[in-house]
Design an enzyme around this catalytic site. Structure first.
Site, mmCIF file in Angstrom:
data_model
loop_
_atom_site.group_PDB
_atom_site.id
_atom_site.type_symbol
_atom_site.label_atom_id
_atom_site.label_comp_id
_atom_site.label_asym_id
_atom_site.label_seq_id
_atom_site.Cartn_x
_atom_site.Cartn_y
_atom_site.Cartn_z
ATOM 1 N N HIS A 131 0.868 -1.182 0.000
ATOM 2 C CA HIS A 131 0.000 0.000 0.000
ATOM 3 C C HIS A 131 0.904 1.232 0.000
ATOM 4 C CE1 HIS A 131 -2.715 2.973 1.932
ATOM 5 N NE2 HIS A 131 -3.729 2.198 1.577
ATOM 6 N N ASP A 208 3.166 -4.569 7.920
ATOM 7 C CA ASP A 208 1.944 -3.769 7.849
ATOM 8 C C ASP A 208 0.765 -4.728 8.086
ATOM 9 O OD1 ASP A 208 -0.385 -2.566 6.988
ATOM 10 O OD2 ASP A 208 0.470 -1.708 5.168
ATOM 11 N N GLN A 211 -4.443 -5.028 7.105
ATOM 12 C CA GLN A 211 -5.492 -5.908 6.546
ATOM 13 C C GLN A 211 -5.495 -7.287 7.183
ATOM 14 O OE1 GLN A 211 -7.824 -5.035 4.440
ATOM 15 N NE2 GLN A 211 -7.052 -3.082 3.676
ATOM 16 N N LYS A 234 -10.442 -0.798 10.391
ATOM 17 C CA LYS A 234 -10.703 -2.015 9.608
ATOM 18 C C LYS A 234 -11.016 -3.181 10.543
ATOM 19 C CE LYS A 234 -7.394 -0.459 6.156
ATOM 20 N NZ LYS A 234 -8.069 0.131 5.011
ATOM 21 N N CYS A 372 -4.808 2.602 -3.577
ATOM 22 C CA CYS A 372 -3.545 3.089 -2.978
ATOM 23 C C CYS A 372 -2.405 2.112 -3.241
ATOM 24 C CB CYS A 372 -3.682 3.346 -1.483
ATOM 25 S SG CYS A 372 -4.914 4.585 -1.108
#
Ligand code: PMP
Length: 414
Positions: A131, A208, A211, A234, A372
């Protein structure tokens, strides 16, 4: 009802859906099918009520008042740190820095950890599927330090080519950054395996997790990475919440990024000494009510049980993928065997935005665009995709409606 479910019973999606008020609404006179969860997820009533209760009964600033409300507000806010530590299996709550989300968390690592250590000739290694939040901060610190960014490739199925990643872990690499789960492809990266390789070479690994936490149980001690980020909105919590996890010895070595109230030990005009981590990185008044909501969201998800959610989501993923594959001219981007229910696709001759707009008129919310992830779009040679991203409150019936809507829209566009 707040659905705490028995782990041995089958997943009761109807009772879970009843916990999410927004899922009951209609759009364009049709029952909503919300398939834009990778963008942001809906919130259970327990989260909405926790935020409401905070403002009605507890509102005060944190850590600044000895009065009852101040103490209650501080305890409620700090409970988010405990919940995050438990969610991630961190060894201490002091390893959790509360941030506005993953973007702030990665920037904190880029500017506080990486920038002072980087010099010309050094490298940062990331992957093609990142991202922008895990690309742009590195470009900015590279510009300031003379370091360079290099990118480990993926294959056509949307998987990281692990051998190439490992080959690129040369002595000049001072940090590697990899997404746990791709927001476009759904691919789950083999973080434990990558961390074994980075660790062996003494290279810190940032993951990261934006998600990942909505779908997977995350055990930081098993993963073995050095930094991990969380996005609260999220994870069924409020926007403007999230976290950076890093091991205590790493945080202790990082200077503050923002100066202000709450991050100091003592201030004088001659000089200032700073609080220990994590407070050293938390200047100013935070999103207190947001974190109260995030604490409720984590309780909610853990009450359902990540392992059971994952099994149900896998069923949804298989169903949706198989059904989409019956549509003529439809191409799926990202077919890694190990993925979460995030499906990017295009249909021959139809623009992604047109597809998404027409699906919206059928009551189906999906995202279209570059998500993104410009470099990833470039890799696949497309300007945009349509992305259907599912959560545990979605159903097989919704998948049927979604696929029927695509078929209708395809005929309209064709
Ligand atoms: N990384 C990934 C993989 C994401 O999907 C997102 C959100 N779209 C981000 C980072 C940015 O996270 P945040 O909204 O918490 O800043």
């Amino acid at each position: 009802m707040n659905a705490i479910q028995n782990p041995v019973e089958p997943f009761d999606v109807d009772s879970v859906r009843a916990d999410f008020p927004l899922l009951m609404r209609e759009v364009h006179d049709k029952a909503l099918v919300y398939f834009d969860n990778a963008n942001t997820s809906q919130k259970p009533a327990s989260v909405i009520e926790a935020v409401d209760h905070f403002y009605r009964q507890t509102n005060a600033n944190v850590a600044r008042a000895v009065h009852q409300l101040g103490e209650e507000a501080t305890a409620a806010y700090e409970s988010a740190r405990d919940r995050l530590a438990r969610l991630l299996n961190a060894s201490s709550r002091d390893e959790i820095v509360l941030t506005s989300g993953t973007t702030q968390a990665i920037n904190l690592v880029a500017y506080s950890y990486a920038m002072p250590r980087l010099k010309a000739g050094d490298e940062i290694l990331i992957t093609t599927m990142e991202h922008h939040a895990n690309i742009v901060p590195w470009q900015l610190v590279c510009e300031r330090t003379g370091a360079t960014l290099k990118v480990a490739p993926i294959n056509e199925r949307g998987e990281l080519i692990v051998e190439r990643f490992v080959d690129m872990l040369t002595p000049s690499v001072k940090l590697a950054g990899v997404t746990h789960v791709s927001n476009v492809l759904g691919t789950i990266n083999p973080i434990a395996q990558l961390a074994r390789e980075t660790r062996r070479r003494g290279i810190p690994l940032l993951v990261d997790g934006s998600q990942a936490t909505p779908h997977l149980p995350v055990d930081l001690r098993a993963l073995g990475c050095d930094f991990y980020t969380v996005t609260g909105h999220k994870l069924f919590g409020p926007t403007g919440t999230g976290a950076l996890w890093a091991r205590k010895e790493i945080l202790r070595d990082m200077p503050p990024l923002f100066g202000g109230g709450e991050m100091i030990r003592e201030v004088s005009f001659e000089g200032t000494t700073f609080a220990d981590p994590p407070h050293r990185f938390e200047a100013g008044t935070p999103n207190i009510a947001g974190f109260v909501g995030l604490a409720a969201a984590i309780d909610y998800v853990q009450g359902l049980g990540h392992a059971r959610l994952r099994a149900y989501e896998q069923e949804l993923l298989v169903h949706a993928t198989q059904a989409l594959k019956t549509i003529p001219g439809l191409r799926i981007f990202g077919e890694a065997p190990d993925k979460v229910p995030v499906i990017s696709f295009l249909i021959d001759g139809a623009h992604a935005h047109d597809l998404a707009t027409l699906l919206d008129h059928e009551g189906v919310a999906v995202r279209s665009g570059h998500h993104c992830a410009h470099p990833l779009m470039k890799f696949f040679g497309v300007p945009a995709t349509v992305r259907a991203s599912l959560a545990f409150y979605n159903t097989h019936d919704e998948i049927e409606r979604f696929v029927a809507a695509i078929d209708k829209v395809r005929k309209l566009l064709g």
